[in-house]
Design an enzyme around this catalytic site. Structure first.
Site, PDB file in Angstrom:
ATOM      1  N   HIS A 229      29.931  46.014  40.667  1.00 48.47           N
ATOM      2  CA  HIS A 229      29.910  45.081  39.532  1.00 48.47           C
ATOM      3  C   HIS A 229      29.054  45.642  38.407  1.00 48.47           C
ATOM      4  CE1 HIS A 229      26.106  44.359  41.600  1.00 48.47           C
ATOM      5  NE2 HIS A 229      25.641  43.823  40.465  1.00 48.47           N
ATOM      6  N   ASP A 231      26.052  44.066  35.627  1.00 55.38           N
ATOM      7  CA  ASP A 231      25.237  42.857  35.457  1.00 55.38           C
ATOM      8  C   ASP A 231      25.587  42.243  34.103  1.00 55.38           C
ATOM      9  OD1 ASP A 231      24.086  43.372  37.890  1.00 55.38           O
ATOM     10  OD2 ASP A 231      22.259  44.274  37.074  1.00 55.38           O
ATOM     11  N   HIS A 288      27.638  49.270  39.373  1.00 52.77           N
ATOM     12  CA  HIS A 288      26.788  49.696  40.492  1.00 52.77           C
ATOM     13  C   HIS A 288      27.114  48.866  41.731  1.00 52.77           C
ATOM     14  CE1 HIS A 288      24.700  46.550  38.233  1.00 52.77           C
ATOM     15  NE2 HIS A 288      24.108  46.195  39.367  1.00 52.77           N
ATOM     16  N   ARG A 299      16.393  46.880  53.832  1.00 52.78           N
ATOM     17  CA  ARG A 299      16.327  47.253  52.417  1.00 52.78           C
ATOM     18  C   ARG A 299      15.997  46.004  51.615  1.00 52.78           C
ATOM     19  NH1 ARG A 299      19.382  47.605  47.878  1.00 52.78           N
ATOM     20  NH2 ARG A 299      18.750  49.349  46.587  1.00 52.78           N
TER      21      ARG A 299
HETATM   22  C1  LIG Z   1      30.669  36.565  41.740  1.00 51.61           C
HETATM   23  C2  LIG Z   1      29.649  36.320  40.974  1.00 51.61           C
HETATM   24  C3  LIG Z   1      28.210  36.450  41.402  1.00 51.61           C
HETATM   25  C4  LIG Z   1      27.487  36.518  40.086  1.00 51.61           C
HETATM   26  C5  LIG Z   1      28.268  35.496  39.310  1.00 51.61           C
HETATM   27  C6  LIG Z   1      29.689  35.947  39.538  1.00 51.61           C
HETATM   28  O1  LIG Z   1      30.647  34.937  39.288  1.00 51.61           O
HETATM   29  C7  LIG Z   1      29.943  37.186  38.666  1.00 51.61           C
HETATM   30  C8  LIG Z   1      28.607  37.911  38.313  1.00 51.61           C
HETATM   31  C9  LIG Z   1      27.636  37.957  39.499  1.00 51.61           C
HETATM   32  C10 LIG Z   1      26.230  38.390  39.109  1.00 51.61           C
HETATM   33  C11 LIG Z   1      25.961  39.888  39.251  1.00 51.61           C
HETATM   34  C12 LIG Z   1      24.527  40.186  38.784  1.00 51.61           C
HETATM   35  C13 LIG Z   1      23.506  39.198  39.334  1.00 51.61           C
HETATM   36  O2  LIG Z   1      23.240  39.486  40.696  1.00 51.61           O
HETATM   37  C14 LIG Z   1      24.019  37.732  39.219  1.00 51.61           C
HETATM   38  C15 LIG Z   1      22.926  36.749  39.607  1.00 51.61           C
HETATM   39  C16 LIG Z   1      24.548  37.496  37.862  1.00 51.61           C
HETATM   40  O3  LIG Z   1      23.979  37.008  36.904  1.00 51.61           O
HETATM   41  O4  LIG Z   1      25.867  37.886  37.802  1.00 51.61           O
HETATM   42  C17 LIG Z   1      25.309  37.630  40.026  1.00 51.61           C
HETATM   43  C18 LIG Z   1      25.966  36.255  40.094  1.00 51.61           C
HETATM   44  C19 LIG Z   1      25.519  35.456  41.317  1.00 51.61           C
HETATM   45  O5  LIG Z   1      25.210  36.031  42.374  1.00 51.61           O
HETATM   46  O6  LIG Z   1      25.512  34.217  41.211  1.00 51.61           O
HETATM   47  O1  LIG Z   2      20.215  44.953  45.810  1.00 49.75           O
HETATM   48  C1  LIG Z   2      20.416  45.864  45.023  1.00 49.75           C
HETATM   49  O2  LIG Z   2      19.850  46.951  45.090  1.00 49.75           O
HETATM   50  C2  LIG Z   2      21.363  45.657  43.868  1.00 49.75           C
HETATM   51  C3  LIG Z   2      21.792  44.229  43.740  1.00 49.75           C
HETATM   52  C4  LIG Z   2      22.451  43.963  42.443  1.00 49.75           C
HETATM   53  O3  LIG Z   2      23.018  44.826  41.817  1.00 49.75           O
HETATM   54  C5  LIG Z   2      22.410  42.597  41.919  1.00 49.75           C
HETATM   55  O4  LIG Z   2      21.824  41.723  42.590  1.00 49.75           O
HETATM   56  O5  LIG Z   2      22.955  42.375  40.820  1.00 49.75           O
HETATM   57 FE   LIG Z   3      23.617  44.188  39.858  1.00 49.58          FE
END
Ligand SMILES: C=C1C[C@]23C[C@@]1(O)CC[C@H]2[C@@]12CC[C@H](O)[C@@](C)(C(=O)O1)[C@H]2[C@@H]3C(=O)O
Ligand SMILES: O=C(O)CCC(=O)C(=O)O
Ligand SMILES: [Fe+2]
Length: 360
Positions: A229, A231, A288, A299
């Site tokens: 994904h 961020d 990433h 981890r």
């Molecule tokens: C599948 C999902 C988890 C996420 C929200 C989403 O709908 C798409 C983006 C995902 C992500 C990736 C980065 C971060 O870990 C996170 C907190 C964010 O802001 O976007 C996660 C979201 C999540 O885990 O709720």
């Molecule tokens: O746990 C990690 O090292 C990466 C996790 C990550 O990319 C995320 O939480 O958005």
């Molecule tokens: Fe991430």
């Protein structure tokens, strides 16, 4: 055009590196989810030394690192070691609790395996919360037996990570000659900022009993721990322990492993920064994932996701667009619009696509 040639240079460097230094590192793999992965390699990502005195040179280096890799290491960051250690200890204490105790924290941000709301799963448990101190103070009561100690550790960590993020964003802005020197850092410093803190915990495979603990992961080597994904926010400041797993892609989609460095942070360009600086295809949010390569070790990772307030308009900074030759490539949207769209997406989706302007 420029990006393509940069990509080719990187690809060429990666191949040269493989050929001379690590002939066995480049290999094709199929991950546990059955997805075909591209070649994997080890690549040296840029290091940004925040103690560097020559600010002009430093800002150039930061811009180059954002452009070429979208992920870089940050050293001499001034966040005291004990701030990081205390945060790690609080995280470890929480994840060591029984499953039923951890579930009690659920309404306040505990999750196990499920990522987001649309069926994505990972081999981890996590805590995820807004960085607002009142929220942290309130949620700490259900997370820790010593809520003040827990919230103190979290708030200090957030202040440290936010400081690093602000310094990097100020350098980006300086390096690109943007007039308002605090154009980006003020967004994540805002009291209404929608920034998040996430603590991920990838347990080793043999230590949990899946009969007893629904969160037991049974990780084996080369399992995807957290899927591919980017961020969504502006900038992520990440730190992880001495267990490898983080991988990122070059602009050409070649996966490379980021070697652990628990004393330092890693900064990652997010989707919002890609839009704010999109003209000339300058920055691209970095894709990433986590690939578990040593399933016998725990981890842990801690991410500060620097985001603007919900009502903030995400549109290129004025200096970055010069219509008609160089118009914005995205329709303007608020962070709130983006968040709503993002939560209806899967983890690996290209979430910015629906916001692109099509000129045909
Ligand atoms: C599948 C999902 C988890 C996420 C929200 C989403 O709908 C798409 C983006 C995902 C992500 C990736 C980065 C971060 O870990 C996170 C907190 C964010 O802001 O976007 C996660 C979201 C999540 O885990 O709720
Ligand atoms: O746990 C990690 O090292 C990466 C996790 C990550 O990319 C995320 O939480 O958005
Ligand atoms: Fe991430």
């Amino acid at each position: 055009m420029e990006l393509k040639s940069r990509g080719k240079t990187l690809l060429f460097q990666a191949i040269l590196f493989q050929w001379y230094c690590e002939p066995l590192l480049l290999h094709k793999k199929q991950d546990k989810l059955g997805q075909k992965t591209k070649e994997e390699t080890t690549m040296e990502i840029p290091t940004i030394d925040l103690s560097m005195k020559n600010r002009i040179e430093l800002s150039k280096q930061v811009v180059k690192a954002c452009e070429e890799f979208g992920i870089f290491k940050v050293v001499n960051h001034n966040v005291p070691r004990e701030v990081v250690v205390r945060m790690e200890e609080e995280g470890a204490e929480f994840f060591a609790k029984s499953n039923s105790e951890k579930q009690q924290a659920k309404p306040f941000g505990y999750g196990c395996k499920n990522i987001g709301n649309n069926g994505d799963v990972g081999e981890l448990e996590y805590l995820l919360f807004p960085t607002n101190p009142q929220f942290i103070s309130e949620s700490s009561k259900s997370i820790s037996n010593h809520p003040n100690k827990f919230s103190g550790a979290v708030n200090n960590y957030i202040e440290g990570a936010k400081g690093v993020a602000c310094e990097i964003l100020n350098l980006v802005v300086e390096g690109l000659g943007v007039q308002d020197k605090f154009a980006l850092s003020k967004l994540i410093k805002d009291v209404e900022s929608d920034s998040l803190l996430r603590i991920n915990h990838y347990p080793p495979s043999m230590t949990t009993d899946s009969e007893m603990d629904p969160c037991a992961t049974g990780n084996t080597n080369n399992t995807i721990g957290f899927g591919e994904h980017s961020d969504p926010q502006i900038l992520t400041i990440m730190r992880f322990n001495d267990v490898a797993g983080l991988q990122a892609t070059t602009h050409d989609g070649i996966w490379f492993t980021v070697p652990p460095d628990p004393h330092n942070f890693f900064a990652l360009v997010g989707d919002a920064l890609q839009v704010l600086f999109f003209s000339n295809e300058r920055f691209t949010s970095v894709r990433h994932r986590v690939l578990i390569t040593d399933s016998l070790k725990t981890r842990t990772s801690i991410m500060y996701f620097g985001a603007p307030p919900l009502n903030c308009l995400i549109t290129p900074l004025p200096e970055m667009v010069k219509p008609p030759q160089n118009p914005s490539r995205y329709k303007p949207f608020t962070w709130d619009d983006y968040k709503k769209a993002m939560y209806s997406c899967r983890l690996g989706d290209s979430r910015l696509d629906p916001f692109k302007v099509h000129n045909d």
